[in-house]
Scaffold this motif. Structure first.
Motif, mmCIF file in Angstrom:
data_model
loop_
_atom_site.group_PDB
_atom_site.id
_atom_site.type_symbol
_atom_site.label_atom_id
_atom_site.label_comp_id
_atom_site.label_asym_id
_atom_site.label_seq_id
_atom_site.Cartn_x
_atom_site.Cartn_y
_atom_site.Cartn_z
ATOM 1 N N LYS A 131 -4.989 6.911 1.798
ATOM 2 C CA LYS A 131 -6.476 7.168 2.032
ATOM 3 C C LYS A 131 -7.329 7.295 3.413
ATOM 4 O O LYS A 131 -8.368 7.337 3.465
ATOM 5 N N GLY A 132 -6.233 6.869 4.372
ATOM 6 C CA GLY A 132 -6.813 6.895 5.805
ATOM 7 C C GLY A 132 -7.183 5.653 5.990
ATOM 8 O O GLY A 132 -7.957 5.480 7.299
ATOM 9 N N GLN A 133 -7.363 4.467 5.298
ATOM 10 C CA GLN A 133 -7.851 3.164 5.785
ATOM 11 C C GLN A 133 -6.696 2.524 6.452
ATOM 12 O O GLN A 133 -5.565 2.547 6.490
ATOM 13 N N THR A 134 -7.086 1.594 7.258
ATOM 14 C CA THR A 134 -6.347 1.213 8.405
ATOM 15 C C THR A 134 -5.897 -0.332 7.982
ATOM 16 O O THR A 134 -6.564 -1.141 7.496
ATOM 17 N N ILE A 135 -4.680 -0.470 7.976
ATOM 18 C CA ILE A 135 -4.009 -1.925 7.794
ATOM 19 C C ILE A 135 -3.488 -2.550 9.034
ATOM 20 O O ILE A 135 -2.746 -1.981 9.578
ATOM 21 N N GLN B 270 -1.665 3.021 8.516
ATOM 22 C CA GLN B 270 -2.645 3.649 7.591
ATOM 23 C C GLN B 270 -2.232 3.834 6.330
ATOM 24 O O GLN B 270 -0.941 4.336 6.037
ATOM 25 N N ASP B 271 -2.919 3.830 5.251
ATOM 26 C CA ASP B 271 -2.548 3.970 3.987
ATOM 27 C C ASP B 271 -2.687 5.513 3.538
ATOM 28 O O ASP B 271 -3.519 6.113 4.454
ATOM 29 N N SER C 295 1.577 4.866 1.719
ATOM 30 C CA SER C 295 1.377 5.454 2.775
ATOM 31 C C SER C 295 1.759 6.885 2.704
ATOM 32 O O SER C 295 2.963 7.361 2.192
ATOM 33 N N PHE D 198 0.953 -1.160 0.072
ATOM 34 C CA PHE D 198 0.084 0.049 -0.060
ATOM 35 C C PHE D 198 0.989 1.128 -0.113
ATOM 36 O O PHE D 198 2.169 1.266 0.282
ATOM 37 N N GLU E 32 -0.421 -1.886 13.009
ATOM 38 C CA GLU E 32 -1.348 -1.202 12.552
ATOM 39 C C GLU E 32 -0.820 -0.008 11.843
ATOM 40 O O GLU E 32 -0.064 0.680 12.653
#
Length: 75
Positions: free
Chosen positions: A46-50, A43-44, A18, A16, A41
């Motif tokens: 786009k604000g999504q959490t991985i 974040q990418d 970041s 992804f 944990e």
């Protein structure tokens, strides 16, 4: 900046983009692994959490931030 996480016993990487700096990502990874946390944990852009279980992490590759490109040529 691209982040790639290799997961044990899985043929594909978690990849992804970041918005975090390489130092911030490195710090998050190091903290999760050294503290005994059960998950990493991040974040990418786009604000999504991985979320990846730390017990399954094989490796983490942290790319460098790219400067904006100008023009159409490739090197």
């Amino acid at each position: 900046m691209e982040v790639r996480i290799g997961v044990r016993d899985v043929g594909r990487e978690v990849t992804f983009e970041s918005a975090q700096t390489p130092a911030a990502v490195r710090e998050s990874v190091t903290e999760a692994l050294s503290s005994g946390s059960s998950v990493l944990e991040l974040q990418d852009e786009k604000g999504q959490t991985i979320i990846v279980p730390t017990a399954t992490i094989a490796y983490v590759e942290i790319g460098v931030q790219e400067k904006g490109r100008v023009g159409f040529g490739t090197h």
